[in-house]
Write a protein that holds these residues in place. Sequence first.
Motif, PDB file in Angstrom:
ATOM      1  N   ALA A 226       0.735  -1.199  -0.051  1.00 30.84           N
ATOM      2  CA  ALA A 226       0.037  -0.148   0.120  1.00 30.84           C
ATOM      3  C   ALA A 226       0.833   1.047  -0.133  1.00 30.84           C
ATOM      4  O   ALA A 226       0.416   2.317  -0.487  1.00 30.84           O
ATOM      5  CB  ALA A 226      -1.033   0.044   1.233  1.00 30.84           C
ATOM      6  N   ILE A 227       2.144   1.363   0.760  1.00 36.40           N
ATOM      7  CA  ILE A 227       2.900   2.202   0.831  1.00 36.40           C
ATOM      8  C   ILE A 227       3.714   2.609  -0.595  1.00 36.40           C
ATOM      9  O   ILE A 227       4.065   3.643  -1.142  1.00 36.40           O
ATOM     10  CB  ILE A 227       4.007   2.145   1.653  1.00 36.40           C
ATOM     11  CG1 ILE A 227       3.339   2.081   3.099  1.00 36.40           C
ATOM     12  CG2 ILE A 227       4.900   3.348   1.538  1.00 36.40           C
ATOM     13  CD1 ILE A 227       2.390   3.274   3.428  1.00 36.40           C
ATOM     14  N   ILE A 228       4.039   1.266  -1.190  1.00 34.80           N
ATOM     15  CA  ILE A 228       5.125   1.393  -2.315  1.00 34.80           C
ATOM     16  C   ILE A 228       4.419   1.222  -3.660  1.00 34.80           C
ATOM     17  O   ILE A 228       5.056   1.279  -4.703  1.00 34.80           O
ATOM     18  CB  ILE A 228       6.151   0.418  -2.244  1.00 34.80           C
ATOM     19  CG1 ILE A 228       5.765  -0.970  -2.251  1.00 34.80           C
ATOM     20  CG2 ILE A 228       7.108   0.628  -0.925  1.00 34.80           C
ATOM     21  CD1 ILE A 228       6.895  -1.946  -2.520  1.00 34.80           C
TER      22      ILE A 228
ATOM     23  N   HIS B  47       2.824   6.252  -9.350  1.00 36.35           N
ATOM     24  CA  HIS B  47       3.108   7.624  -9.646  1.00 36.35           C
ATOM     25  C   HIS B  47       3.167   8.279  -8.128  1.00 36.35           C
ATOM     26  O   HIS B  47       3.298   9.637  -8.343  1.00 36.35           O
ATOM     27  CB  HIS B  47       1.688   8.190 -10.196  1.00 36.35           C
ATOM     28  CG  HIS B  47       1.637   7.822 -11.935  1.00 36.35           C
ATOM     29  ND1 HIS B  47       0.478   8.039 -12.584  1.00 36.35           N
ATOM     30  CD2 HIS B  47       2.441   7.565 -12.565  1.00 36.35           C
ATOM     31  CE1 HIS B  47       0.709   7.790 -13.821  1.00 36.35           C
ATOM     32  NE2 HIS B  47       1.817   7.408 -13.758  1.00 36.35           N
ATOM     33  N   ASN B  48       3.043   7.693  -7.196  1.00 36.68           N
ATOM     34  CA  ASN B  48       3.233   8.363  -5.907  1.00 36.68           C
ATOM     35  C   ASN B  48       4.740   7.917  -5.177  1.00 36.68           C
ATOM     36  O   ASN B  48       4.738   6.594  -4.808  1.00 36.68           O
ATOM     37  CB  ASN B  48       2.076   7.734  -5.014  1.00 36.68           C
ATOM     38  CG  ASN B  48       2.300   8.453  -3.622  1.00 36.68           C
ATOM     39  OD1 ASN B  48       3.341   8.874  -3.115  1.00 36.68           O
ATOM     40  ND2 ASN B  48       1.180   8.574  -2.570  1.00 36.68           N
ATOM     41  N   THR B  49       5.434   8.680  -5.466  1.00 37.36           N
ATOM     42  CA  THR B  49       7.296   8.412  -5.023  1.00 37.36           C
ATOM     43  C   THR B  49       7.419   8.926  -3.759  1.00 37.36           C
ATOM     44  O   THR B  49       8.565   9.272  -3.240  1.00 37.36           O
ATOM     45  CB  THR B  49       8.012   8.825  -6.189  1.00 37.36           C
ATOM     46  OG1 THR B  49       7.825  10.217  -6.296  1.00 37.36           O
ATOM     47  CG2 THR B  49       7.695   7.986  -7.315  1.00 37.36           C
ATOM     48  N   SER B  50       6.242   9.253  -2.823  1.00 35.72           N
ATOM     49  CA  SER B  50       6.481  10.256  -1.727  1.00 35.72           C
ATOM     50  C   SER B  50       7.410   9.459  -0.738  1.00 35.72           C
ATOM     51  O   SER B  50       8.223   9.666   0.176  1.00 35.72           O
ATOM     52  CB  SER B  50       5.333  10.596  -1.009  1.00 35.72           C
ATOM     53  OG  SER B  50       4.724   9.589  -0.411  1.00 35.72           O
ATOM     54  N   TRP B  51       7.428   8.024  -0.814  1.00 34.82           N
ATOM     55  CA  TRP B  51       8.117   7.006   0.052  1.00 34.82           C
ATOM     56  C   TRP B  51       9.408   7.070  -0.254  1.00 34.82           C
ATOM     57  O   TRP B  51      10.412   6.726   0.756  1.00 34.82           O
ATOM     58  CB  TRP B  51       7.618   5.456   0.171  1.00 34.82           C
ATOM     59  CG  TRP B  51       7.587   4.837  -1.209  1.00 34.82           C
ATOM     60  CD1 TRP B  51       6.799   5.080  -2.317  1.00 34.82           C
ATOM     61  CD2 TRP B  51       8.718   4.185  -1.513  1.00 34.82           C
ATOM     62  NE1 TRP B  51       7.188   4.120  -3.383  1.00 34.82           N
ATOM     63  CE2 TRP B  51       8.454   3.721  -3.107  1.00 34.82           C
ATOM     64  CE3 TRP B  51       9.927   3.514  -0.919  1.00 34.82           C
ATOM     65  CZ2 TRP B  51       9.371   2.895  -3.649  1.00 34.82           C
ATOM     66  CZ3 TRP B  51      10.694   2.837  -1.654  1.00 34.82           C
ATOM     67  CH2 TRP B  51      10.251   2.416  -3.157  1.00 34.82           C
TER      68      TRP B  51
HETATM   69  C1  LIG Z   1       1.397   8.809  -1.493  1.00 30.83           C
HETATM   70  O1  LIG Z   1       1.863   7.974  -0.506  1.00 30.83           O
HETATM   71  C2  LIG Z   1       2.045   8.677   0.968  1.00 30.83           C
HETATM   72  C3  LIG Z   1       2.492   7.471   1.687  1.00 30.83           C
HETATM   73  O2  LIG Z   1       2.097   6.454   1.559  1.00 30.83           O
HETATM   74  C4  LIG Z   1       0.465   8.955   1.385  1.00 30.83           C
HETATM   75  O3  LIG Z   1       0.588   9.408   2.795  1.00 30.83           O
HETATM   76  C5  LIG Z   1      -0.078  10.020   0.490  1.00 30.83           C
HETATM   77  O4  LIG Z   1      -1.289  10.339   0.938  1.00 30.83           O
HETATM   78  C6  LIG Z   1      -0.077   9.503  -1.020  1.00 30.83           C
HETATM   79  N1  LIG Z   1      -0.662  10.656  -2.047  1.00 30.83           N
HETATM   80  C7  LIG Z   1      -1.381  10.448  -2.664  1.00 30.83           C
HETATM   81  C8  LIG Z   1      -1.858  11.592  -3.468  1.00 30.83           C
HETATM   82  O5  LIG Z   1      -2.477   9.332  -2.911  1.00 30.83           O
END
Ligand SMILES: *[C@@H]1O[C@H](CO)[C@@H](O)[C@H](O)[C@H]1NC(C)=O
Length: 217
Positions: free
Chosen positions: A65-67, A71-75
């Motif tokens: 769920a995190i990785i 498109h979501n590379t915030s981790w």
């Molecule tokens: C992207 O991932 C982070 C960490 O899991 C999460 O906190 C954040 O809400 C996510 N961003 C989007 C736009 O889904």
Amino acid sequence: MVSLKNVFLVLASAASAATAAAIGRRDVQACSSGKSPNCFCPLGTTLQQSTARCRIRAAADDVIAIIGSYHNTSWFGRTPDYVNGTDNEIGGSRTLTGHTLEGDAQFTETLFEYSDNKKGGFTMAYEMENGPVSYIDPDTGETGYYAGYWDYLETKALGSKLTQFDWRIYACFTPAELAGMEFFHGWALANVNAILMEQGLSTGMAQAPFTIESFHT
Ligand SMILES: *[C@@H]1O[C@H](CO)[C@@H](O)[C@H](O)[C@H]1NC(C)=O
Ligand SMILES: *[C@@H]1O[C@H](CO)[C@@H](O)[C@H](O)[C@H]1NC(C)=O
């Protein structure tokens, strides 16, 4: 004090005998998005193979769920400059600015594999699309380039609350001593655990990140 660059040089020379043996084999192919890291790079560039691995005391689904959003590379501490295509669909891409040891460069990465078998086995793989990307080392002014790289994020459920997470890469770049993704990847793995702990979904790491890697010139 032993500098990082010297450590890389030692690794590079230790690996060269193994490479010579590999190049003698007929089945060695140019590096590409195939599974095998047994490949050759464009002339003059160095092949880096690296796997950063950790084991997190959390369910595989929670790690994914995190990785698991391409498109979501915030981790790993980045926000794409822009993305193309639909998230997690093969052929979609993301374009990021990398703050590397060699200065900033913009990379476009295209997804070529995405599989989640719901039993904790997960692979997301992507390749650098816009090579060669040139860079200048901000410290020395030395120039080099990335010809290409191929990344694999893989999870494996070792138990209901124990997940192995690997970040594998192979890359072709020059010069040899400047690149190296292991510290960045190790940090990113630990960060996934930190996010899960904050959410109450991990009780810590059973195995802190470590790296297996080699450099073949
Ligand atoms: C992207 O991932 C982070 C960490 O899991 C999460 O906190 C954040 O809400 C996510 N961003 C989007 C736009 O889904
Ligand atoms: C992304 O899409 C835009 C148009 O939406 C296009 O101009 C651009 O070339 C695409 N970039 C990549 C790397 O595919």
